[in-house]
Design an enzyme around this catalytic site. Structure first.
Site, short mmCIF file in Angstrom:
data_model
loop_
_atom_site.label_atom_id
_atom_site.label_comp_id
_atom_site.label_asym_id
_atom_site.label_seq_id
_atom_site.Cartn_x
_atom_site.Cartn_y
_atom_site.Cartn_z
N ARG A 46 0.82 -1.22 0.00
CA ARG A 46 0.00 0.00 0.00
C ARG A 46 0.85 1.26 0.00
NH1 ARG A 46 -1.42 2.84 4.08
NH2 ARG A 46 -1.53 1.14 5.58
N TYR A 100 -12.16 14.94 -19.04
CA TYR A 100 -12.64 13.56 -18.91
C TYR A 100 -13.78 13.54 -17.87
CZ TYR A 100 -12.88 8.87 -17.04
OH TYR A 100 -13.34 7.68 -16.57
N ASP A 172 -3.17 16.25 -17.52
CA ASP A 172 -3.47 14.85 -17.79
C ASP A 172 -2.93 14.56 -19.20
OD1 ASP A 172 -4.66 12.48 -18.68
OD2 ASP A 172 -6.45 12.77 -17.46
N LYS A 197 -4.57 3.23 -20.22
CA LYS A 197 -4.71 3.45 -21.67
C LYS A 197 -3.40 3.12 -22.38
CE LYS A 197 -8.54 5.21 -20.06
NZ LYS A 197 -9.66 4.40 -19.74
N1 PLP Z 1 -7.99 10.66 -17.80
C1 PLP Z 1 -8.44 10.39 -19.03
C2 PLP Z 1 -8.09 11.32 -20.15
C3 PLP Z 1 -9.23 9.25 -19.26
O1 PLP Z 1 -9.67 8.99 -20.50
C4 PLP Z 1 -9.54 8.39 -18.17
C5 PLP Z 1 -10.35 7.18 -18.35
O2 PLP Z 1 -10.99 6.95 -19.35
C6 PLP Z 1 -9.06 8.73 -16.90
C7 PLP Z 1 -8.27 9.85 -16.75
C8 PLP Z 1 -9.36 7.87 -15.70
O3 PLP Z 1 -8.54 6.75 -15.72
P1 PLP Z 1 -8.90 5.32 -15.05
O4 PLP Z 1 -10.09 4.77 -15.74
O5 PLP Z 1 -7.64 4.54 -15.24
O6 PLP Z 1 -9.18 5.61 -13.59
#
Ligand code: PLP
Length: 379
Positions: A46, A100, A172, A197
């Site tokens: 953890r 997102y 991001d 991803k």
């Molecule tokens: N950021 C983006 C651009 C995303 O497309 C996603 C998920 O689709 C996330 C963050 C969140 O990621 P996770 O599903 O791995 O928690």
């Protein structure tokens, strides 16, 4: 070392553990006490510091060109612990329209309950940002390429604007990946990823990552240690393995997406294509200036709207109808029913996410097979 070499060799233990060429999985929740003075240094899954975590942290930091990096149990675990490490009650976040859906919900539904608020601006129009800043604005949060409309924010302006006002810039970088864009080279403070991803790239785990200075990443680690969003060693192993092929995968996906976007843009049933690699995209010039590749994601609309989209999905034989992106399988969705279903319909429409919008995550199949499949289904 260039990025391809870093992907393979950075962060790997030297000498190799037991001379194993591939990093083995250390499936042990706890490790023998070695006199650590700080709680966060005790070796425990953890606390994100087992050998599998350490190897990944080294590789990710080398890739993003940062001092430090951290993996997390999901992209949302990385994003939420990053924001919580920076914000306290009364603080305010500046972010852009079209985030997102999960991050948007975090900022508009969960953080307000902790006394943290957010305002959303048009990231392509820096002249409008100052009006949204308050004396308590601590963070400017953006995405390199937005999802699902694949727009490109004014990246240099974001980092400069944040620095001039003493705000922390967080980006991001999931859709761009460090192959196409390395935010620290443009002045960003912290980078977050859904490693689910492209970084992992195989549609088989959920993971997140954070990269930045030692001080900032350590603050995120301490928050993550308490929230409990650690990545399991087996998932670490899969992410580690996936990362090694990131450059070849992403470059192929970018090229394939460009060819598919060009095909769709010429098709009479397609009314709009959102892909920054196309010259007619409003952010094409910016994409050429800042990105090494314009990504493997595109979205488009058909002249029959949502009904035509659903008909198309029923006729395609290669793409799978599923949310998520960045893996070997081409995935197709309608964001209004999947990734952005949690968003109020009027907000979705205001952001340009119509009910008929189709998002395509281009996989690793033959580009021509995908085009033939789309042509047959559209026909
Ligand atoms: N950021 C983006 C651009 C995303 O497309 C996603 C998920 O689709 C996330 C963050 C969140 O990621 P996770 O599903 O791995 O928690």
């Amino acid at each position: 070392m260039r990025v391809e070499t870093k992907l393979v060799h950075a962060g790997e233990p030297r000498p190799r553990h037991e001379r194993a060429v591939a990093m083995p999985i250390y499936q042990s929740s706890t490790f023998e006490y070695a006199g650590q003075a700080d709680y966060h240094d005790l070796q425990y899954i953890r606390l994100n510091n087992t050998p599998n975590h350490a190897a990944l942290h080294g590789k990710l930091a080398a890739l993003e060109g940062t001092e430090a990096a951290l993996v997390a149990s999901s992209g949302m675990a990385a994003i939420s612990s990053t924001l919580l490490s920076l914000l306290a009650a009364g603080d305010h976040v500046l972010a852009h329209d079209g985030l997102y859906g999960g991050t948007f919900d975090l900022l508009t539904q969960d953080l307000p309950r902790l006394g943290i608020t957010a305002s959303f601006v048009d990231a392509a129009r820096p002249e409008t940002w100052a009006a949204a800043v308050t004396p308590r604005t601590r963070v400017f949060y953006v995405e390199t390429l937005t999802n699902p409309l694949i727009q490109l924010v004014a990246l240099d302006d974001v980092a400069r604007f944040a620095r001039e006002r003493g705000m922390v810039s967080v980006i991001d970088n999931t859709l761009a990946t460090p192959i196409n864009f390395r935010p620290v080279e443009h002045g960003f403070d912290l980078i977050v990823h859904s490693a689910t991803k492209y970084l992992n790239g195989h549609n088989d785990i959920v993971a997140g990552a954070v990269a930045g200075s030692v001080a900032r990443v350590t603050a995120v680690k301490h928050k993550l240690d308490h929230l409990g969003g650690a990545l399991d060693p087996h998932a670490c192993f899969l992410l580690h393995r996936g990362l090694k092929t990131l450059a070849v995968r992403v470059r192929y996906q970018c090229q394939s997406a460009l060819e598919i976007a060009s095909f769709l843009a010429r098709h009479p049933r397609v009314v709009q294509v959102h892909y920054p690699g196309l010259e007619r995209h409003p952010h094409h010039a910016r994409a050429r200036q800042w990105l090494a590749g314009t990504g493997g994601m595109l979205s488009f609309e058909l002249d029959g709207g949502a009904a035509a989209a659903d008909q198309l999905f029923g006729r395609l034989t290669i793409p799978l109808c599923a949310p998520s992106l960045g893996g070997p399988e081409t995935l197709i969705t309608r964001p209004a029913t999947t990734s952005h279903a949690g968003m109020a319909p009027e907000i979705r429409r205001r952001q340009g996410i119509t009910d008929g919008l189709i998002r395509l995550s281009v996989g690793l199949e033959s580009t021509q097979d995908l085009i033939d499949d789309l042509a047959a289904a559209l026909g």
